[in-house]
Design a protein around this motif. Structure first.
Motif, mmCIF file in Angstrom:
data_model
loop_
_atom_site.group_PDB
_atom_site.id
_atom_site.type_symbol
_atom_site.label_atom_id
_atom_site.label_comp_id
_atom_site.label_asym_id
_atom_site.label_seq_id
_atom_site.Cartn_x
_atom_site.Cartn_y
_atom_site.Cartn_z
ATOM 1 N N CYS A 1 0.863 -1.178 0.000
ATOM 2 C CA CYS A 1 0.000 0.000 0.000
ATOM 3 C C CYS A 1 0.902 1.231 0.000
ATOM 4 O O CYS A 1 1.269 1.745 1.056
ATOM 5 N N ALA A 2 1.305 1.670 -1.178
ATOM 6 C CA ALA A 2 2.304 2.732 -1.325
ATOM 7 C C ALA A 2 1.649 3.958 -1.944
ATOM 8 O O ALA A 2 1.845 4.267 -3.121
ATOM 9 N N GLN A 3 0.883 4.685 -1.118
ATOM 10 C CA GLN A 3 0.123 5.809 -1.655
ATOM 11 C C GLN A 3 1.004 6.890 -2.259
ATOM 12 O O GLN A 3 0.579 7.621 -3.143
ATOM 13 N N SER A 4 2.240 7.019 -1.808
ATOM 14 C CA SER A 4 3.099 8.083 -2.338
ATOM 15 C C SER A 4 3.548 7.785 -3.768
ATOM 16 O O SER A 4 4.114 8.648 -4.436
ATOM 17 N N VAL B 1 7.904 2.391 1.997
ATOM 18 C CA VAL B 1 6.481 2.572 2.291
ATOM 19 C C VAL B 1 6.330 3.153 3.697
ATOM 20 O O VAL B 1 5.584 4.103 3.925
ATOM 21 N N ILE C 1 7.612 11.962 -6.462
ATOM 22 C CA ILE C 1 6.510 11.151 -5.944
ATOM 23 C C ILE C 1 5.578 12.017 -5.103
ATOM 24 O O ILE C 1 5.869 13.193 -4.848
ATOM 25 N N GLY C 2 4.441 11.445 -4.716
ATOM 26 C CA GLY C 2 3.540 12.123 -3.784
ATOM 27 C C GLY C 2 2.722 13.235 -4.409
ATOM 28 O O GLY C 2 2.264 14.136 -3.705
ATOM 29 N N SER D 1 -3.807 12.642 0.850
ATOM 30 C CA SER D 1 -3.682 11.217 1.176
ATOM 31 C C SER D 1 -2.870 10.475 0.116
ATOM 32 O O SER D 1 -2.871 9.241 0.076
ATOM 33 N N ASP D 2 -2.186 11.228 -0.733
ATOM 34 C CA ASP D 2 -1.364 10.610 -1.773
ATOM 35 C C ASP D 2 0.125 10.805 -1.504
ATOM 36 O O ASP D 2 0.922 10.934 -2.433
ATOM 37 N N GLY D 3 0.503 10.860 -0.242
ATOM 38 C CA GLY D 3 1.907 11.036 0.088
ATOM 39 C C GLY D 3 2.334 12.494 0.013
ATOM 40 O O GLY D 3 1.553 13.363 -0.362
#
Lengths: 588, 588
Positions: free
Chosen positions: A193-196, B152, B202-203, B208-210
């Motif tokens: 679960c790697a939301q980033s 993660v 990233i992110g 909530s997306d990092g």
């Protein structure tokens, strides 16, 4: 075997005790009739079975009885389908039946994020538990690798086409594909679960660092390759599907496939070993196949066709599980999995709990992690009675498939006799068998009534038939599923979804694609708040996805989260290793 | 066994023939003295050995002879070290010695990008070839998973600390780490050549997306976790190292570790199975351990300590391989691997080819993929003689370690007797044994002279000692390696590298860290263009890296590419699967 009381001991403690006396893999296979050369052991208690070799050897043998375990519309806590699958296998074995089970392989994402295994519970579990939760024999890693190799091929190709002349490429036997970097369909895969990594920009840096473009990662179990692993029927079928995956579109808007990238063979190479189902056992020693772990929305959410085929060849009774309620899981089992496999189920078990029926009858909201309202722990036949409409809907769905439903009342110690009787009577009036089952508490001994009902249901003749034929156009199919299975009054489309539906209907190459619905499992409708048997509603189709390799048309009437997030209190905090024994702790 | 002529058949054809009569894994293990419970089979021809169980059982047993295979400074085509390792094992077996070998596991990056296996060649290979090249038993995937789980944990923590109050976090038992998103050390891992993931952002997206930050992927074999897998000595040692990995710094500039993220236990859980070495065989049936595949610059570039320990317990002769020339590979074997393992080598084989010596003598540039200049295929004793200085430097290095060098003249059919004799005389004058070996052409029968020289070298007493003790300060250590092993006149530092060196010298917790040099393997110096035995040069240290979990100080005097790129004509184009047999083709 175990003698621990599930009311006093945790699932992992029961599993651990049972593992002390579990069968070694060679004995397990031998007892089941798998030959030495057909078993590929992975350590002492785990193995793979060469499904093709067994298929060849037993080509003329009649299949055993085929039983699917599904459920009513569940609470967010679940109805115990995996537990029931294991319990039913154990119960049938107590009746001296030659029996096996099949369940999905769990994803590493939830395992390291949310407490809980997917191996059943109490005295009905699949063991050994640690490898089950920790990647088994590497199938998910194989899917990750095959998937990411396609992305490597795509992104490297974009770079080399951008940097080099036609002559340079031609010297290497490479023809320009003119891939549009703004129209890439595929994302990368990682089974956490790697939301980033959901939304990222790749290819920063210089000319040899890729092309700058937006991209992202999805969890591996949502990969089209995982979908394919669950529905392939032979290595040549898998090989062909592996080349049909659409990764992007070119600047003319035409699809670019894995075959165009010349990476489909190498992707298949990663998957050869993963095509063989994994063999584990119940805590009472029956064979359990664990194979493939596809998402339940954009894919079938069920273990593989080859695992079921193997179980049916080797057992007199083979119990498989389909994810979520019968509207989602059973419908896909029926119209996708069985259509592709050509296998005919004999019976479907619908798991129901007093708790869920009370929720459908109007009980307060059930939220994971919060303590249950007292209506759920005290006798309240009225609420149960009002909730029975949900059960009746699922019974009707199974009957529409032409097979015999068995309602399994998954017993909880707070259930009252009056509540149980209400459910039993309602199920029987609707033409289903019903059985109270205490497999969680008592293992196979607790599942005898269920086992007997299943045996009896399998004896009865059935007229299994698919809900629709592939000559039915897409919109009519969606309408049929919405009305006949969900109980909708009709279907609505966004303009975009309608245009896509019309384009797909006009494309003859896609007429035999499976129709794989995305809808919440928490309601018969598209709205998770609507419990019981909602009426007067229309199913809204927002989008339609096409998975060319899997051969799936995916009408979207719900949320699709392809990359879940890791929470603020993830399960990995409590997972560790005992360095003296090598035992992994905290995987529960 | 094979009877195919390597001059007429390809490596994979020879391997394929040999695989038809190879030993089943249970017999291979049994022949070697591994007990049934100590073998963890993975299919019929591959397995893992429970090194800790063997260690316990044979605690009182004396070790066998320990032989390292290294080389002179190679051409970009390599000197055939893996081939020689396999050939020597086969040759010793022909002399009726109880013998085993150990090599690294290859990375999926090169396998799918550049043609060629790393399993040896001709009649000296490690089989079965397909699983060897395709991930074996999943150890690299386990490293990838453990590594990415740390990322993660890091990125989820950054997000949750940014979005939530101290109270919210405290309720979950979480204390704010205040990680600085601009000072993250760790990158993500993938075992492919994925240049487009080298530098990424990233992110992106919402809360909530990092957290948006720059990041990137490195190839898995360059992961600090892979470095640890090659040098750990017990599960408790591994567990402890897994918690010491520095992932980032906080806003005060202090290190944040995997232990701070509470993910070190779960990371170790992924690695438990991977700690056991994989057992394969030569094409003549001797045991070969394949375990760990760390980079040769920021890590030791060698198979694991536990694999060598296992080989030494079970065999009278155990042959291990250290990557690149003796300046890089043997120096790390000597001062890092043997220091940590406390194992004492008896002999080092220095592989030399006429081709490489001609290059060192001033021959034209050797470029992979281009045809060789005729000086390399016609007799030219003068060029060989001029190149011998390089061989002499490596002999001197091995002698400095106090052990006996054996020069293996890896014979090629174009070599002349005069050229061979020159090398032999030079080696013997320098106090080394020398042997001409034709193992590529003839397998073990071709390696008898080499085997005899090795047996004789192992009989001689040796006074193995480390180059430096850990009380020697870092800069003095670097100076010692540069002068005594590379032949430099001194060492220079960039201001940044000097500051880091001084800080490390002042930090007592790092005094027993290994010193793991980064330098090109294509020259004794830091400049790949300088062949032979360069003199009058200074080693320039550009940077110093610290790997806290592995316990490595890495002085950087060369390029480090942690994520290679996939080329415009990658090997995956030619890899496929025969769907009738399941055989993978094109992995060569």
């Amino acid at each position: 075997m175990t003698d621990l009381d599930p009311l006093k001991f945790k699932d992992w403690q029961i599993a651990e005790q049972a593992e002390r006396s579990m069968k070694r893999i060679d004995r397990l296979a031998d007892d089941w009739g798998v030959l030495r050369d057909e078993l590929l052991p992975y350590g002492h208690y785990l193995g793979k079975v060469d499904y093709a070799a067994v298929d060849d050897r037993l080509a003329d043998q009649t299949n055993g009885k085929y039983i699917d375990v599904t459920a009513i519309t569940p609470t967010p806590l679940g109805e115990g389908k995996s537990t029931t699958t294991m319990g039913l296998v154990q119960g049938l074995a107590k009746r001296r039946k030659n029996v096996s089970g099949a369940i999905r392989q769990p994803s590493g994402g939830p395992t390291f994020n949310i407490k809980g295994s997917a191996a059943g519970g109490g005295r009905s579990q699949c063991i050994p538990l640690t490898p089950f939760s920790l990647g088994l024999t590497g199938d998910i890693d194989a899917v990750t690798n095959a998937h990411n190799l396609a992305m490597v091929a795509l992104t490297a190709r974009l770079q080399h086409e951008a940097n080099n002349s036609n002559e340079f490429l031609a010297k290497r036997g490479v023809q320009r594909l003119n891939i549009d970097p703004h129209n890439v369909q595929m994302r990368w895969a990682m089974d956490f679960c790697a939301q980033s990594l959901r939304d990222i920009v790749i290819g920063l840096g210089g000319k040899s660092d890729g092309l700058m473009m937006s991209s992202g990662f999805a969890i591996t179990v949502s990969s089209e390759i995982m979908a394919i692993l669950s529905i392939f029927t032979s290595l040549s079928d898998l090989r062909e599907r592996m080349g049909r995956i659409v990764v992007a579109y070119n600047r003319q808007g035409n699809p670019v496939t894995t075959k165009d990238l010349e990476v489909d063979g190498a992707m298949t190479a990663w998957l050869v070993r993963a095509t063989n189902p994994n063999l584990l056992q119940t805590i009472e020693g029956q064979p359990v196949l664990v194979h493939a772990g596809p998402f339940a929305n954009i894919a079938v959410g069920q273990s593989s066709i080859v695992a079921d085929r193997l179980g049916l060849k080797l057992s007199d009774y083979h119990v498989t599980e389909s994810g979520f309620g019968a509207d989602i899981g059973f419908e896909k089992f029926w119209n996708i999995k069985c259509r592709i496999s050509r296998l005919k189920p004999d019976c479907a078990v619908i798991v129901a709990t007093v708790r869920a029926l009370k929720m459908h009858g109007g009980g307060p909201k059930v939220t994971p992690g919060k303590s249950l309202d007292s209506v759920y722990t005290e006798s309240n036949p009225e609420l149960v009675e009002r909730g029975l409409v949900n059960l009746l809907a699922h019974i009707a769905t199974v009957k529409k498939a032409g097979i015999n439903p068995v309602v399994c009342i998954n017993h909880f110690h707070t259930d009252s006799a009056e509540e149980i009787n209400l459910i039993r009577r309602a199920a029987e009036s609707a033409g289903a068998r019903a059985a109270v089952s205490r497999h969680w508490l008592s293992g196979g001994d607790g599942a005898l009534e269920l086992a007997d009902a299943v045996v009896s249901a399998c004896e009865e003749t059935n007229k299994f038939e698919l809900l629709y034929e592939t000559n039915l156009p897409l919109k009519a199919r969606i309408e049929k599923i919405a009305r006949d299975v969900y109980g909708a009054e009709g279907v609505s489309y966004t303009p975009d979804a309608l245009a896509k539906a019309n384009a797909i209907e006009a494309d003859a190459t896609k007429h035999d694609f499976a129709t794989c619905m995305v809808k919440t499992h928490l309601s018969l409708s598209h709205d998770p708040a609507l419990k019981g048997r909602p009426d007067g509603w229309t199913l809204p189709i927002r989008d339609i996805l096409v998975y060319n390799g899997a051969g799936f048309i995916v009408p979207v009437a719900g949320d699709i989260k392809l990359m879940p997030g890791t929470s603020s209190d993830p399960a990995f905090r409590r997972i560790d290793v005992d360095v003296d024994t090598g035992k992994v702790t905290g995987l529960f």
